[in-house]
Motif scaffolding. Structure first.
Motif, PDB file in Angstrom:
ATOM      1  N   ARG A  52     -31.723  92.214  -5.392  1.00  0.00           N
ATOM      2  CA  ARG A  52     -31.189  92.508  -4.062  1.00  0.00           C
ATOM      3  C   ARG A  52     -32.165  92.045  -2.983  1.00  0.00           C
ATOM      4  O   ARG A  52     -33.375  92.095  -3.155  1.00  0.00           O
ATOM      5  N   VAL A  53     -31.620  91.617  -1.867  1.00  0.00           N
ATOM      6  CA  VAL A  53     -32.446  91.207  -0.733  1.00  0.00           C
ATOM      7  C   VAL A  53     -32.744  92.464   0.083  1.00  0.00           C
ATOM      8  O   VAL A  53     -32.037  92.819   1.028  1.00  0.00           O
ATOM      9  N   VAL A  54     -33.795  93.157  -0.321  1.00  0.00           N
ATOM     10  CA  VAL A  54     -34.203  94.414   0.305  1.00  0.00           C
ATOM     11  C   VAL A  54     -35.721  94.386   0.525  1.00  0.00           C
ATOM     12  O   VAL A  54     -36.437  93.622  -0.136  1.00  0.00           O
ATOM     13  N   PRO A  55     -36.221  95.212   1.450  1.00  0.00           N
ATOM     14  CA  PRO A  55     -37.620  95.076   1.877  1.00  0.00           C
ATOM     15  C   PRO A  55     -38.678  95.212   0.791  1.00  0.00           C
ATOM     16  O   PRO A  55     -39.698  94.518   0.839  1.00  0.00           O
ATOM     17  N   ASN A  56     -38.491  96.116  -0.186  1.00  0.00           N
ATOM     18  CA  ASN A  56     -39.525  96.280  -1.217  1.00  0.00           C
ATOM     19  C   ASN A  56     -39.675  95.046  -2.099  1.00  0.00           C
ATOM     20  O   ASN A  56     -40.710  94.853  -2.744  1.00  0.00           O
ATOM     21  N   LYS A  57     -38.642  94.192  -2.119  1.00  0.00           N
ATOM     22  CA  LYS A  57     -38.726  92.954  -2.908  1.00  0.00           C
ATOM     23  C   LYS A  57     -39.618  91.907  -2.231  1.00  0.00           C
ATOM     24  O   LYS A  57     -39.961  90.904  -2.867  1.00  0.00           O
ATOM     25  N   LYS A  58     -39.951  92.138  -0.961  1.00  0.00           N
ATOM     26  CA  LYS A  58     -40.873  91.264  -0.209  1.00  0.00           C
ATOM     27  C   LYS A  58     -40.417  89.803  -0.242  1.00  0.00           C
ATOM     28  O   LYS A  58     -41.168  88.881  -0.560  1.00  0.00           O
ATOM     29  N   ILE A  59     -39.176  89.601   0.162  1.00  0.00           N
ATOM     30  CA  ILE A  59     -38.624  88.245   0.210  1.00  0.00           C
ATOM     31  C   ILE A  59     -39.413  87.380   1.200  1.00  0.00           C
ATOM     32  O   ILE A  59     -39.555  86.171   1.006  1.00  0.00           O
ATOM     33  N   GLU A  60     -39.947  88.009   2.244  1.00  0.00           N
ATOM     34  CA  GLU A  60     -40.743  87.251   3.207  1.00  0.00           C
ATOM     35  C   GLU A  60     -41.964  86.608   2.562  1.00  0.00           C
ATOM     36  O   GLU A  60     -42.396  85.517   2.949  1.00  0.00           O
ATOM     37  N   ASP A  61     -42.516  87.278   1.556  1.00  0.00           N
ATOM     38  CA  ASP A  61     -43.657  86.704   0.841  1.00  0.00           C
ATOM     39  C   ASP A  61     -43.229  85.521  -0.027  1.00  0.00           C
ATOM     40  O   ASP A  61     -43.977  84.546  -0.177  1.00  0.00           O
ATOM     41  N   LEU A  62     -42.041  85.602  -0.591  1.00  0.00           N
ATOM     42  CA  LEU A  62     -41.509  84.461  -1.331  1.00  0.00           C
ATOM     43  C   LEU A  62     -41.342  83.251  -0.408  1.00  0.00           C
ATOM     44  O   LEU A  62     -41.653  82.112  -0.785  1.00  0.00           O
ATOM     45  N   LEU A  63     -40.854  83.503   0.801  1.00  0.00           N
ATOM     46  CA  LEU A  63     -40.672  82.415   1.768  1.00  0.00           C
ATOM     47  C   LEU A  63     -42.008  81.768   2.125  1.00  0.00           C
ATOM     48  O   LEU A  63     -42.116  80.528   2.213  1.00  0.00           O
ATOM     49  N   LYS A  64     -43.036  82.579   2.309  1.00  0.00           N
ATOM     50  CA  LYS A  64     -44.354  82.043   2.671  1.00  0.00           C
ATOM     51  C   LYS A  64     -44.967  81.248   1.521  1.00  0.00           C
ATOM     52  O   LYS A  64     -45.572  80.191   1.736  1.00  0.00           O
ATOM     53  N   ALA A  65     -44.804  81.750   0.309  1.00  0.00           N
ATOM     54  CA  ALA A  65     -45.299  81.002  -0.843  1.00  0.00           C
ATOM     55  C   ALA A  65     -44.519  79.695  -1.017  1.00  0.00           C
ATOM     56  O   ALA A  65     -45.102  78.644  -1.333  1.00  0.00           O
ATOM     57  N   PHE A  66     -43.200  79.759  -0.781  1.00  0.00           N
ATOM     58  CA  PHE A  66     -42.378  78.561  -0.908  1.00  0.00           C
ATOM     59  C   PHE A  66     -42.741  77.523   0.145  1.00  0.00           C
ATOM     60  O   PHE A  66     -42.678  76.308  -0.121  1.00  0.00           O
ATOM     61  N   TYR A  67     -43.131  77.964   1.328  1.00  0.00           N
ATOM     62  CA  TYR A  67     -43.576  77.034   2.375  1.00  0.00           C
ATOM     63  C   TYR A  67     -44.714  76.156   1.842  1.00  0.00           C
ATOM     64  O   TYR A  67     -44.707  74.928   2.027  1.00  0.00           O
ATOM     65  N   HIS A  68     -45.672  76.767   1.179  1.00  0.00           N
ATOM     66  CA  HIS A  68     -46.804  76.017   0.641  1.00  0.00           C
ATOM     67  C   HIS A  68     -46.396  75.179  -0.576  1.00  0.00           C
ATOM     68  O   HIS A  68     -46.910  74.068  -0.773  1.00  0.00           O
ATOM     69  N   PHE A  69     -45.464  75.700  -1.371  1.00  0.00           N
ATOM     70  CA  PHE A  69     -44.962  74.936  -2.519  1.00  0.00           C
ATOM     71  C   PHE A  69     -44.234  73.676  -2.037  1.00  0.00           C
ATOM     72  O   PHE A  69     -44.342  72.606  -2.648  1.00  0.00           O
ATOM     73  N   LYS A  70     -43.533  73.814  -0.938  1.00  0.00           N
ATOM     74  CA  LYS A  70     -42.766  72.694  -0.385  1.00  0.00           C
ATOM     75  C   LYS A  70     -43.690  71.573   0.091  1.00  0.00           C
ATOM     76  O   LYS A  70     -43.300  70.398   0.083  1.00  0.00           O
ATOM     77  N   LEU A  71     -44.911  71.911   0.483  1.00  0.00           N
ATOM     78  CA  LEU A  71     -45.882  70.890   0.874  1.00  0.00           C
ATOM     79  C   LEU A  71     -46.288  70.037  -0.322  1.00  0.00           C
ATOM     80  O   LEU A  71     -46.627  68.860  -0.181  1.00  0.00           O
ATOM     81  N   ILE A  72     -46.257  70.659  -1.504  1.00  0.00           N
ATOM     82  CA  ILE A  72     -46.613  69.948  -2.742  1.00  0.00           C
ATOM     83  C   ILE A  72     -45.386  69.276  -3.348  1.00  0.00           C
ATOM     84  O   ILE A  72     -45.473  68.155  -3.870  1.00  0.00           O
ATOM     85  N   LYS A  73     -44.266  69.977  -3.289  1.00  0.00           N
ATOM     86  CA  LYS A  73     -43.015  69.504  -3.898  1.00  0.00           C
ATOM     87  C   LYS A  73     -41.924  69.454  -2.818  1.00  0.00           C
ATOM     88  O   LYS A  73     -41.119  70.386  -2.675  1.00  0.00           O
ATOM     89  N   PRO A  74     -41.872  68.373  -2.047  1.00  0.00           N
ATOM     90  CA  PRO A  74     -40.957  68.316  -0.887  1.00  0.00           C
ATOM     91  C   PRO A  74     -39.475  68.457  -1.230  1.00  0.00           C
ATOM     92  O   PRO A  74     -38.680  68.860  -0.378  1.00  0.00           O
ATOM     93  N   LYS A  75     -39.098  68.132  -2.454  1.00  0.00           N
ATOM     94  CA  LYS A  75     -37.673  68.194  -2.831  1.00  0.00           C
ATOM     95  C   LYS A  75     -37.271  69.556  -3.410  1.00  0.00           C
ATOM     96  O   LYS A  75     -36.122  69.747  -3.804  1.00  0.00           O
TER      97      LYS A  75
END
Length: 357
Positions: free
Chosen positions: A184-207
């Protein structure tokens, strides 16, 4: 003698509901009458072959019978359990701390806080309290329950069978790495942290793409907060699936390159095991029950260092030998989980009250 279970609600396919059905099979195989009861407000024709209304329980049970309460949130079921006659056993699935919902959904925060209070009230009337993880057992102990133990969830592995959605497979296959999270997309799952980690992953893997598979409609304020983060980071290829069919779920599991969980509160976290079953390398933040569930397998994230998380995920994608080593360790964990003698252990825990002859 009866061994009955009460649930706040019953939903086909839900982990707790499936668990209750599996336990009922054990009790019936032991020769006991056993049924599942839910409050009238959550009882409907769709579950009448599996459950009975809670209002019928009192006339069927006696002080010598066992009543098992699956506790996951405080509601009228807790009040009934507290006042009921019989041998009282709790199976605790945990309650999310209220502070996670205080801003985005205050009414949920109030319900969760009340649930924690009800848990404390049940300590003095409960004969045995079982957690589905060691983390949950420790919470029960801290709440004042005198006799505690651990009895893990069952997993319906047949639910992972079936044909994945071919349209989804064809849409995403070969178009870049996929980071998957299921829940579920709920606050304890810390989806915002997934987004921040994905931002850095996207720099390595643009696709690459980030797939967030779960309902987001129940927490619209939190969803809007996440959308603002996506805009601020100028993130592309973030997919909120919302409700999915079973075939779509299977397809996303088949497509995933890495399963990433940065949740801060889990009572067990079943999707970690599902991802392992599909041979997906799992990275998960070491919070709450997650270390218990992972049990030394996968990659346990000790610190939310987003660039480092992204680099590890990229390494898993790029290094086949490292990837296979992780997957092999996860399969060992699954074998260990499957081999746990659940029925035997449960019978041992109930032995003070049941006739084993």
């Amino acid at each position: 003698m009866r061994i009955d279970q009460i649930l706040p609600a019953f939903t086909g396919g839900d982990a707790i509901s499936n668990y209750a059905v599996e336990l009922r099979k054990f009790f019936q195989n032991w020769g006991y009458h056993s049924e599942i009861f839910v409050p009238a407000a959550n009882y409907n024709a769709g579950i009448d072959q599996v459950c009975r209304p809670l209002s019928e329980h009192s006339r069927l049970s006696s002080s010598e019978d066992i009543i098992i309460y699956h506790f996951s949130i405080g509601d009228i079921t807790a009040d009934y359990f507290r006042k009921a006659d019989g041998i009282k056993i709790i199976i605790y699935h945990n309650i999310t701390p209220a502070h996670y919902f205080a801003i985005v959904k205050p009414e949920m925060a109030i319900a969760l806080k009340q649930g924690r209070q009800k848990l404390l009230e049940l300590a003095s009337v409960t004969d045995l309290a079982l957690g589905v993880s060691e983390y949950n057992r420790k919470e029960l102990e801290a709440a004042g329950f005198r006799r505690t133990g651990v009895i893990p969830l069952t997993i319906n592995w047949s639910g992972m069978d079936g044909e994945p959605d071919r349209d989804l497979i064809n849409k995403y296959r070969g178009k870049g790495e996929i980071i998957l999270f299921v829940g579920r997309v709920v606050p304890n799952k810390k989806i915002e942290d997934l987004l921040k980690a994905f931002y850095h992953f996207k720099l390595i893997k643009p696709k690459a793409s980030l797939v967030l598979l779960g309902n987001y409609r129940d927490t619209p304020d939190y969803y809007e907060f996440l959308q603002r983060i996506i805009q601020e980071l100028d993130l592309k290829d973030v997919i909120f699936t919302g409700h999915t069919t079973h075939d779509e779920l299977l397809a996303y599991y088949k497509l995933a390159s890495v399963y990433l969980c940065l949740s801060e509160h889990e009572g067990f976290c079943l999707p970690l095991m599902e991802a392992m079953q599909f041979g997906i390398p799992v990275m998960a933040y070491a919070a709450a029950a997650v270390p218990d569930t992972m049990a030394g397998s996968g990659v346990l994230v000790k610190e939310k260092n987003y660039p480092a998380i992204a680099e590890m995920a990229a390494l898993i994608c790029d290094n086949p030998e490292f990837r296979q080593k992780i997957i092999k360790g996860q399969y060992r964990r699954l074998d260990e989980f499957r081999s746990f003698p659940l029925e035997e252990k449960l019978k041992e825990m109930l032995s003070p009250w049941i006739n084993q002859g």
